[in-house]
Every structure is written in structure tokens, then in C-alpha cells.
Write an enzyme that holds these catalytic residues in place. Structure first.
Site, PDB file in Angstrom:
ATOM      1  N   ASP A   1      -5.545  -3.401  -2.370  1.00 51.31           N
ATOM      2  CA  ASP A   1      -6.985  -3.083  -2.442  1.00 51.31           C
ATOM      3  C   ASP A   1      -7.222  -3.668  -3.912  1.00 51.31           C
ATOM      4  OD1 ASP A   1      -5.643  -0.770  -3.169  1.00 51.31           O
ATOM      5  OD2 ASP A   1      -6.879   0.582  -2.845  1.00 51.31           O
TER       6      ASP A   1
ATOM      7  N   ASP B   1      -2.218 -12.379   5.455  1.00 49.19           N
ATOM      8  CA  ASP B   1      -3.474 -12.918   6.353  1.00 49.19           C
ATOM      9  C   ASP B   1      -4.672 -12.705   5.592  1.00 49.19           C
ATOM     10  OD1 ASP B   1      -4.461 -14.204   8.573  1.00 49.19           O
ATOM     11  OD2 ASP B   1      -5.390 -12.299   9.357  1.00 49.19           O
TER      12      ASP B   1
ATOM     13  N   LYS C   1       0.903  -1.063  -0.223  1.00 47.20           N
ATOM     14  CA  LYS C   1       0.098   0.121   0.056  1.00 47.20           C
ATOM     15  C   LYS C   1       0.746   1.113   0.270  1.00 47.20           C
ATOM     16  CE  LYS C   1      -4.220   2.076   0.422  1.00 47.20           C
ATOM     17  NZ  LYS C   1      -5.038   1.758  -0.916  1.00 47.20           N
TER      18      LYS C   1
ATOM     19  N   ASP D   1      -7.048 -15.772   3.360  1.00 42.11           N
ATOM     20  CA  ASP D   1      -8.364 -16.103   3.456  1.00 42.11           C
ATOM     21  C   ASP D   1      -9.366 -15.929   2.284  1.00 42.11           C
ATOM     22  OD1 ASP D   1      -7.957 -16.811   6.289  1.00 42.11           O
ATOM     23  OD2 ASP D   1      -9.738 -15.896   6.905  1.00 42.11           O
TER      24      ASP D   1
HETATM   25  C1  IPM Z   1      -3.542 -17.449  10.205  1.00 38.13           C
HETATM   26  C2  IPM Z   1      -4.445 -17.200  11.308  1.00 38.13           C
HETATM   27  C3  IPM Z   1      -3.634 -16.465  12.334  1.00 38.13           C
HETATM   28  C4  IPM Z   1      -2.914 -15.223  12.022  1.00 38.13           C
HETATM   29  C5  IPM Z   1      -4.123 -16.046  13.754  1.00 38.13           C
HETATM   30  C6  IPM Z   1      -5.058 -17.396  14.274  1.00 38.13           C
HETATM   31  C7  IPM Z   1      -3.262 -15.511  14.712  1.00 38.13           C
HETATM   32  O1  IPM Z   1      -5.477 -16.413  10.937  1.00 38.13           O
HETATM   33  O2  IPM Z   1      -2.642 -18.191  10.268  1.00 38.13           O
HETATM   34  O3  IPM Z   1      -3.913 -16.946   9.158  1.00 38.13           O
HETATM   35  O4  IPM Z   1      -3.618 -14.104  11.858  1.00 38.13           O
HETATM   36  O5  IPM Z   1      -1.710 -15.307  11.399  1.00 38.13           O
HETATM   37 MN    MN Z   2      -5.607 -15.675   8.918  1.00 37.38          MN
END
Ligand code: IPM
Ligand code: MN
Length: 355
Positions: A219, A243, A187, A247
């Protein structure tokens, strides 16, 4: 090969998927005549309850004295719903990463041909997506100076040159063994820390002439990942962005329960699913064990056991093809198979020599 594995099941669905991971490793040991030895340690809420510490000394020394750590998940609603809790399960995971110097978290994102319809994205968008997110794991806001009061709070996104150089090197090296394309996600239009990342990446680019390097604001990368995931080969980014983006990336594969990771650095490497502890499902035998099993494949490949890793991956592919899957991957969110059954089917297949 002889390997000593530290097994840290953790919390929630952790123990269930951990058992499957160990079972799969035992199947591999049997078939390929390896000696894998397992020793168990406490981490997360389980460790807090037993010792008051989410990553106790004994667990640290167990990890340090092992060849690899097979980690599952930590986290517990008792702590999530209590902002005043002094110790949290997640601190155990962060302590492990920091104390073992695991600065590079490798998160491969792949699609399975039999699952392209599971993604909420259109099949033609996700088919053939295959990229790796290299997430910096021991710096940034997760570990920078923090302050917390009732009226003010902050987290510091601190990065130093050596921290940035070493993670970028991991990404460039990985890309040179893949499709030779690195995307540096930052960013830099707003954050000073990102500008340092970009400056250093631009300096290093010329050392990797055969790798195409491009730069993308986070973004924009978040959008591009869903619009055109096949664009990416290797993404490298800081801890927090990595992180969040990983996801998001799990949506491409079709389930959070499919993505494994490895964390490497100075001491013992850790292999873990990217998903959390899903406490609501604990003990219900519905959690998808595939991310844990694919973490086992990454562990084996880390030690040069390519054929063994391939066999585990082939067994996972077969289970998906044959629809021996947990409910998250079943028709209409249903399936007759649970965590244990899927694990057993895959272990049996590995032992049977049929893959
Ligand atoms: C991940 C998880 C961890 C992170 C959490 C559980 C602390 O979300 O491994 O991605 O944020 O790194
Ligand atoms: Mn995570």
C-alpha cells in the site's frame, strides 16, 4: 543471427500491434542482415473460437520449438461480461506462462523526455524515473487453489521457498547491473506468504553486499510510486501485487501503450506489452504500437543484439520527438497518425540507417 519467432497476435488490438512488431523485426533483419523466421499461433478468444482451448497444444509446441515468442494481447468482452464462462481468453495467457515456466516478468518503467507532460503527474516528479518491476509470474493467487460457489469463493496465495528464491535472485542480479537498489514489496504486516518472502529476502540480502535492499508494504509502495518514482531502481514482488503496481506505473510514462515486458524462466522467453486487448479499439487503427515495438527491443537485447535493440529504441524516441504518435499521445488526445502509420514510420527509419 537466425531466430525462429512464434507470433501470437491474440485478440482485440493484438493483431494490429502484432503486425507492427513483425514489421519492425523485419526492418531490423534487413538492416543488420539477420534471418528472423515467423510462425503464427492462436491464443486467447481467437483460439477458443477455433479450437475450444485458449492455449491449444499446437501453440504450446510452436512456442517450445521457437527461440522466442512475440505475444500481443488476449481478452474479449464476450467473456468479461459472463462470469459463468467455463473457459476464458486470459486462461490462455496464464497457461502459456505456466507451461513455459516463465516465472520472471520484467517490466521496465521509463519516461520519455518529450512525454513528461503527458503524465497526469507533475513533470518534475516523473522526469528521470527509471525503474524495473520484477513480477513473479507463475505463483501466488493466480495459480493457487481456488474455490467458487454462489455463497463462498477463495483464491490461495501460495508461495514456496524455491519460487521465492529464484525470483529474488533475478531481482538482485538485475539490480547489481543497474543502480544496486532492490525494494521488496509485500504485505508482511498481514499476509503469511509475504512474511516468507521477507524472511527469505533478508537471508539472501547478505549475498548481495553491494546492493541496498529495502522493504516496503504494497500500500505504501503504491503511494511512493506516484509521489517519488525516482526512488525506485528494482522492485520485486509477487504476482498479484506486480500486476496492479505495473498498471499504476504506466501513469508515470504517460500511456499504457508504452510499456513492454519480457517473461523468462525455464523454456522459451515471451515478449509482450503490459497492456491488454482493448477490444473497443480493435480494427480502428488507433492502438499505440510502441509497447509492442519496445517488446521487440527487449527480445533483441535478450539475444545479445544490443545495437539492434538500441536502434529500435532510438527509432521509437525519434517518432515521439517528431510527434509521429497515436492519438493517446497526441495533442488533446488527437493525432493524424494511426497504428499502421506509426509502425511504418519507425520501420522505414530503421531501414534508412538514419538512427
Ligand atoms: C497482465 C495482464 C494479465 C495478468 C491478464 C490479462 C490475465 O493484466 O499481463 O498484466 O493479470 O497477468
Ligand atoms: Mn495486468
Amino acid at each position: 543471427m537466425k531466430l525462429k519467432i512464434a507470433v501470437l497476435p491474440g485478440d482485440g488490438i493484438g493483431p494490429e500491434i502484432s503486425r507492427v512488431g513483425v514489421e519492425v523485426m523485419k526492418a531490423v533483419a534487413k538492416r543488420f542482415d539477420h534471418q528472423f523466421e515467423f510462425e503464427y499461433g492462436l491464443a486467447g478468444a481467437a483460439a477458443i473460437r477455433a479450437t475450444g482451448n485458449p492455449f491449444p497444444e499446437e501453440t504450446l509446441s510452436l512456442c517450445k520449438n521457437s527461440d522466442a515468442v512475440l505475444f500481443s494481447a488476449v481478452g474479449d468482452p464476450e467473456y468479461d461480461n459472463n462470469p459463468d464462462a467455463k473457459v476464458r481468453p486470459e486462461q490462455g495467457l496464464l497457461a502459456m506462462r505456466k507451461q513455459l515456466g516463465l516465472f520472471a516478468n520484467i517490466r521496465p518503467i521509463q519516461t520519455f523526455p518529450a512525454l513528461v507532460d503527458k503524465s497526469p503527474l507533475r513533470a518534475e516528479i516523473v522526469r528521470d524515473a527509471d525503474f524495473v518491476c520484477v513480477r513473479e509470474l507463475t505463483g501466488g493467487m493466480y495459480f493457487g487453489e481456488k474455490f467458487e460457489s454462489d455463497d463462498k469463493a477463495y483464491d490461495t496465495n501460495l508461495y514456496t521457498r524455491p519460487e521465492i528464491e529464484r525470483i529474488l535472485r533475478v531481482a538482485f542480479e538485475l539490480a547489481s547491473r543497474r543502480r544496486r537498489h532492490v525494494t521488496v514489496v509485500d504485505k508482511a504486516n498481514v499476509l503469511a506468504s509475504s512474511r516468507l518472502w521477507r524472511k527469505i529476502a533478508k537471508e539472501m540480502e547478505s549475498e548481495w553486499q553491494d546492493v541496498t535492499t529495502d522493504y516496503m508494504f504494497v500500500d505504501n509502495a503504491a503511494m511512493k510510486m506516484l509521489q517519488d518514482p525516482c526512488f525506485f531502481d528494482v522492485i520485486v514482488t509477487e504476482n498479484t501485487f506486480g500486476d496492479i503496481l505495473t498498471d499504476e506505473a504506466s501513469v508515470i510514462s504517460g500511456s499504457m501503450g508504452l510499456l513492454p515486458s519480457s517473461s523468462v524462466g525455464e523454456s522459451t522467453p515471451v515478449f509482450e506489452p503490459i497492456h491488454g486487448s482493448w477490444p473497443q479499439a480493435a480494427g480502428m487503427d488507433i492502438a499505440n504500437p510502441l509497447a509492442q515495438i519496445l517488446s521487440v527491443a527487449m527480445l533483441l537485447e535478450h539475444f545479445g543484439l544490443e545495437e539492434e535493440g538500441r536502434t529500435v529504441r532510438d527509432a521509437v524516441d525519434a517518432s515521439i520527438r517528431e510527434r509521429v504518435v497515436t492519438p493517446d499521445l497526441g495533442e488533446g488526445g488527437k493525432s493524424e497518425f494511426g497504428t499502421r502509420a506509426v509502425g511504418k514510420w519507425i520501420s522505414d527509419l530503421i531501414c534508412s540507417d538514419a538512427v
